[in-house]
Design a protein around this motif. Structure first.
Motif, PDB file in Angstrom:
ATOM      1  N   ASN B 103       0.858  -1.182   0.000  1.00  0.00           N
ATOM      2  CA  ASN B 103       0.000   0.000   0.000  1.00  0.00           C
ATOM      3  C   ASN B 103       0.892   1.229   0.000  1.00  0.00           C
ATOM      4  O   ASN B 103       1.658   1.442   0.932  1.00  0.00           O
ATOM      5  N   ALA B 126      -4.065   2.053  -1.274  1.00  0.00           N
ATOM      6  CA  ALA B 126      -5.190   1.542  -0.483  1.00  0.00           C
ATOM      7  C   ALA B 126      -5.743   2.577   0.476  1.00  0.00           C
ATOM      8  O   ALA B 126      -6.935   2.603   0.763  1.00  0.00           O
ATOM      9  N   ILE B 129      -8.274   4.691  -1.304  1.00  0.00           N
ATOM     10  CA  ILE B 129      -9.460   3.881  -1.629  1.00  0.00           C
ATOM     11  C   ILE B 129     -10.297   3.668  -0.372  1.00  0.00           C
ATOM     12  O   ILE B 129     -11.516   3.831  -0.373  1.00  0.00           O
ATOM     13  N   ALA B 130      -9.636   3.354   0.731  1.00  0.00           N
ATOM     14  CA  ALA B 130     -10.372   3.095   1.979  1.00  0.00           C
ATOM     15  C   ALA B 130     -11.065   4.358   2.470  1.00  0.00           C
ATOM     16  O   ALA B 130     -12.198   4.314   2.948  1.00  0.00           O
ATOM     17  N   THR B 133     -14.219   4.766   0.167  1.00  0.00           N
ATOM     18  CA  THR B 133     -15.306   3.784   0.211  1.00  0.00           C
ATOM     19  C   THR B 133     -15.786   3.494   1.629  1.00  0.00           C
ATOM     20  O   THR B 133     -16.984   3.361   1.853  1.00  0.00           O
ATOM     21  N   VAL B 139      -7.042  -0.087   6.075  1.00  0.00           N
ATOM     22  CA  VAL B 139      -6.832  -0.599   4.722  1.00  0.00           C
ATOM     23  C   VAL B 139      -6.915  -2.117   4.600  1.00  0.00           C
ATOM     24  O   VAL B 139      -6.617  -2.655   3.547  1.00  0.00           O
ATOM     25  N   THR B 142      -9.198  -3.509   1.810  1.00  0.00           N
ATOM     26  CA  THR B 142      -8.720  -3.014   0.521  1.00  0.00           C
ATOM     27  C   THR B 142      -7.518  -3.831   0.048  1.00  0.00           C
ATOM     28  O   THR B 142      -7.433  -4.222  -1.117  1.00  0.00           O
ATOM     29  N   ASN B 174     -16.761  -2.130   2.761  1.00  0.00           N
ATOM     30  CA  ASN B 174     -15.555  -2.949   2.735  1.00  0.00           C
ATOM     31  C   ASN B 174     -15.459  -3.758   1.448  1.00  0.00           C
ATOM     32  O   ASN B 174     -14.381  -3.915   0.883  1.00  0.00           O
ATOM     33  N   ALA B 177     -14.474  -1.458  -1.355  1.00  0.00           N
ATOM     34  CA  ALA B 177     -13.047  -1.166  -1.275  1.00  0.00           C
ATOM     35  C   ALA B 177     -12.237  -2.300  -1.874  1.00  0.00           C
ATOM     36  O   ALA B 177     -11.284  -2.091  -2.637  1.00  0.00           O
ATOM     37  N   CYS B 178     -12.670  -3.512  -1.550  1.00  0.00           N
ATOM     38  CA  CYS B 178     -12.007  -4.718  -2.026  1.00  0.00           C
ATOM     39  C   CYS B 178     -12.047  -4.776  -3.559  1.00  0.00           C
ATOM     40  O   CYS B 178     -11.044  -5.015  -4.216  1.00  0.00           O
ATOM     41  N   ARG B 180     -12.630  -2.279  -5.663  1.00  0.00           N
ATOM     42  CA  ARG B 180     -11.923  -1.179  -6.306  1.00  0.00           C
ATOM     43  C   ARG B 180     -10.425  -1.434  -6.312  1.00  0.00           C
ATOM     44  O   ARG B 180      -9.733  -1.179  -7.297  1.00  0.00           O
ATOM     45  N   ALA B 181      -9.924  -1.974  -5.206  1.00  0.00           N
ATOM     46  CA  ALA B 181      -8.496  -2.288  -5.145  1.00  0.00           C
ATOM     47  C   ALA B 181      -8.141  -3.345  -6.179  1.00  0.00           C
ATOM     48  O   ALA B 181      -7.084  -3.293  -6.806  1.00  0.00           O
TER      49      ALA B 181
END
Lengths: 311, 295
Positions: B103, B126, B129-130, B133, B139, B142, B174, B177-178, B180-181
């Motif tokens: 990250n 991350a 992103i976290a 979202t 993180v 993510t 969550n 986030a997952c 998107r990562a």
């Protein structure tokens, strides 16, 4: 470091007896309280410290944060170990082998005081040893992962009293340890909080002067266990006092003094809404707690007023 | 007889409070959901929130996992906090052809030089992103998305059920986030042979257990001073000398006792110990202290 002559540094010693490098959480109120207590106690002391957060974070073998003689004891026998040290000093003084008025201090968390070490504490207070017992109250077993203790306040969610659909969290009221200490008829009992550092240090100084047992109960905010941001530690402690949840007072013999009195207490919501552990409480529960807090506070105020009248 | 398949070993580098333990558990649960064998367990000292934490995973398709020891030679290393690469040897024991998932806000080309070896490097931002979202910079979930993208150790869908069970109402953020990562992770192959680490890491000179005195007596008072807690922080306090009235309230309220006065009378925090809790900035009367994000 020679220009430390302004405001705060002029009023407190710059000497630190609780060294940095300890592993307490960031924003730990208990570490701050210990640091202030050590500043006030000075060099000529021996500390017996119960198992708990402060023991774990300050002394992971082979390092130590203490710059004063310090011994780790178990949960249950802190007061007993302190009694032993005090008795030892007394005997050595009588035999002429030691002539130093060393104060003995016992430190423990709320679990080590209210639950596990309770009978040892009661015994030591009753026997009248010349020592200070300091309880750092963070209102649960934070060290092992936020389990309830008998010092956890009503309605707080912990891992062993979790809030949910049916449960409101802790279902019993906080044990009133200072009142129990007062009931032993000891010379000095006080409550304090790290958010009022000068009051705290004054009380420690007073306890050092006392000949006989003294008990000091310090509310120590735990950002991890109370579920609040690490920078709000001082504010949370201040709100606990301003809302009347944790009144700051001292008892000398049977004379009560309310050190911080407010004409009007703040509503307890101000204190509760900061913390995640009270987030689930309903309006009814909060007003139930509010009533109890108000009743206890007015009782305390009455006692303090009676003393002033007698004067 | 069926051929024995390989046990894949993962080591997570995180900080207390970032949720590395949770993500390793979720990964193990997802793998078990797929009918695989998996285990997850953490390893940390008495350190708290903000201190470096190690978590281990083992996953295998068909072989039951008997080992119960920490992972020494991982196939995959996941790094939740970019600052950790400067304070610990994160690639220690990483196998040839292994994968590093990190990250960081940096791009692949910029972070590449930090590692040398024939590894695969997966980079994801991350933290941002976290923040987008979930709303908080935690993180762990993510990084699970990034890990799945980089290694296909499990299917992304298998995470849905464990996420729902663990997070309840917050599962959506969550899982977003997952996903998107999973989309945003960049992967690069690193060239070069695994060399001995050129960087040296500061170590303390505490006595070993053989040198301790009987009764665990520590003769050197306050030797915890050698221990650096300064690398736990993600934000550090900065004093504005225009606004500072040198009252010293920051000095009084610091739980570390790491704030001191310089020769001009202004206060400053010792970065070696400051954990970045932000109490000084919050309590300053004149708002002279600001918390600034570290990189």
């Amino acid at each position: 470091m020679e220009s430390l002559a302004i405001y705060v540094p002029r009023l407190v010693t710059i000497k630190e007896y609780f060294a940095p490098g300890h592993r307490a959480c960031m924003g730990c109120g208990e570490a701050l309280a210990v640091r202030l207590v050590c500043k006030a106690l000075g060099r000529n002391i021996i500390i017996a410290n119960a198992t708990g957060c402060m023991e774990i974070v300050s002394s992971p073998l082979p390092s130590t944060s203490w710059e004063v003689p310090w011994i780790h004891t178990l949960f249950e026998n802190t007061a007993a170990v302190a009694s032993g040290i005090e008795a030892g000093i007394k005997i050595l003084t009588r035999k002429g082998k030691y002539n130093n008025k060393t104060k003995v201090v016992a430190m423990a968390g709320d679990g080590g005081t209210a639950d596990i070490g309770f009978q040892a504490l009661s015994g030591a207070l009753e026997r009248g040893h010349d020592f200070i017992y300091i309880c750092f109250d963070n209102e649960a077993y934070m060290n092992t992962g936020i389990q309830r203790s008998s010092s956890t306040p009503f309605g707080a969610s912990t891992t062993t009293s979790p809030a949910g659909k049916v449960s409101i969290g802790q279902t019993t009221w906080k044990k009133d340890l200072p009142a129990i200490a007062v009931a032993h008829g000891i010379p000095y009992v006080a409550t304090a909080c790290h958010s009022y550092p000068f009051d705290l240090m004054n009380k420690i100084n007073k306890a050092v002067e006392v000949n006989g047992p003294s008990y000091i109960h310090i509310l120590s905010v735990c950002p991890t266990g109370w579920r609040l941001a690490s920078d709000l530690t001082i504010r949370a402690g201040r709100l606990a006092v301003e809302t009347g949840i944790f009144p700051i007072y001292e008892v000398e013999g049977d004379r009560y003094t309310l050190n911080l009195d407010f004409p009007k207490l703040r509503p307890i919501e101000d204190y509760f809404k900061l913390q995640g552990r009270f987030r689930h409480l309903s309006k009814e529960t909060i007003s139930q707690i509010q009533e109890r807090v108000a009743a206890k506070y007015s009782k305390l105020k009455e006692r303090a007023a009676r003393n002033n009248y007698q004067q | 007889m069926e051929k024995r398949d390989k046990i894949i070993e993962i080591r997570w580098h995180g900080r207390g409070g970032q949720g590395a333990v949770t993500s390793a558990e979720l990964l193990a649960l997802a793998a078990i959901e797929e009918g695989k064998f998996a285990q997850a367990f953490p390893s940390f000292g008495p350190e708290r929130r903000g201190a470096p934490v190690l978590v281990f995973n083992r996953v295998s398709d068909k072989t039951p996992i008997r080992a119960r020891v920490s992972v020494i030679n991982p196939d995959i290393v996941v790094i939740l906090d970019p600052g950790l690469i400067y304070i610990t040897d994160v690639t220690a024991g990483l196998k040839e052809g292994g994968v590093i998932v990190i990250n960081t806000t940096k791009a692949v080309v910029d972070i590449k030089s930090e590692f040398n070896g024939s590894w695969k490097l997966a980079v994801v931002n991350a933290t941002s992103i976290a923040r987008d979202t979930i709303g908080v910079p935690i993180v762990n979930t993510t990084m699970l998305g990034a890990l799945v993208k980089a290694t296909d150790i499990i299917e992304l869908e298998s995470l849905a059920e464990p996420l729902k069970e663990r997070f309840g109402a917050r599962a959506k953020g969550n899982s977003d986030a997952c996903h998107r990562a999973y989309k945003e992770t960049e992967i690069a192959e690193l060239s070069g042979v695994v060399k001995k680490p050129t960087k040296t890491f500061e170590t303390e000179t505490f006595p070993s257990w053989q040198e301790l005195l009987p009764g665990s007596v520590i003769p050197e008072a306050g030797n915890a001073k050698q221990y650096r807690t300064g690398d736990w922080k993600s934000e550090s306090p900065i004093w504005d000398h225009q606004k500072c009235i040198k009252c010293g309230i920051c000095y009084l309220f610091c739980p570390e006792g790491c704030i001191g006065q310089n020769k001009d009378g202004y206060f400053e925090a010792n970065p070696y110990y400051c954990k970045g809790c932000g109490i000084c900035a919050r309590e300053c009367w004149t708002e002279a202290i600001k918390m600034v994000e570290e990189e």
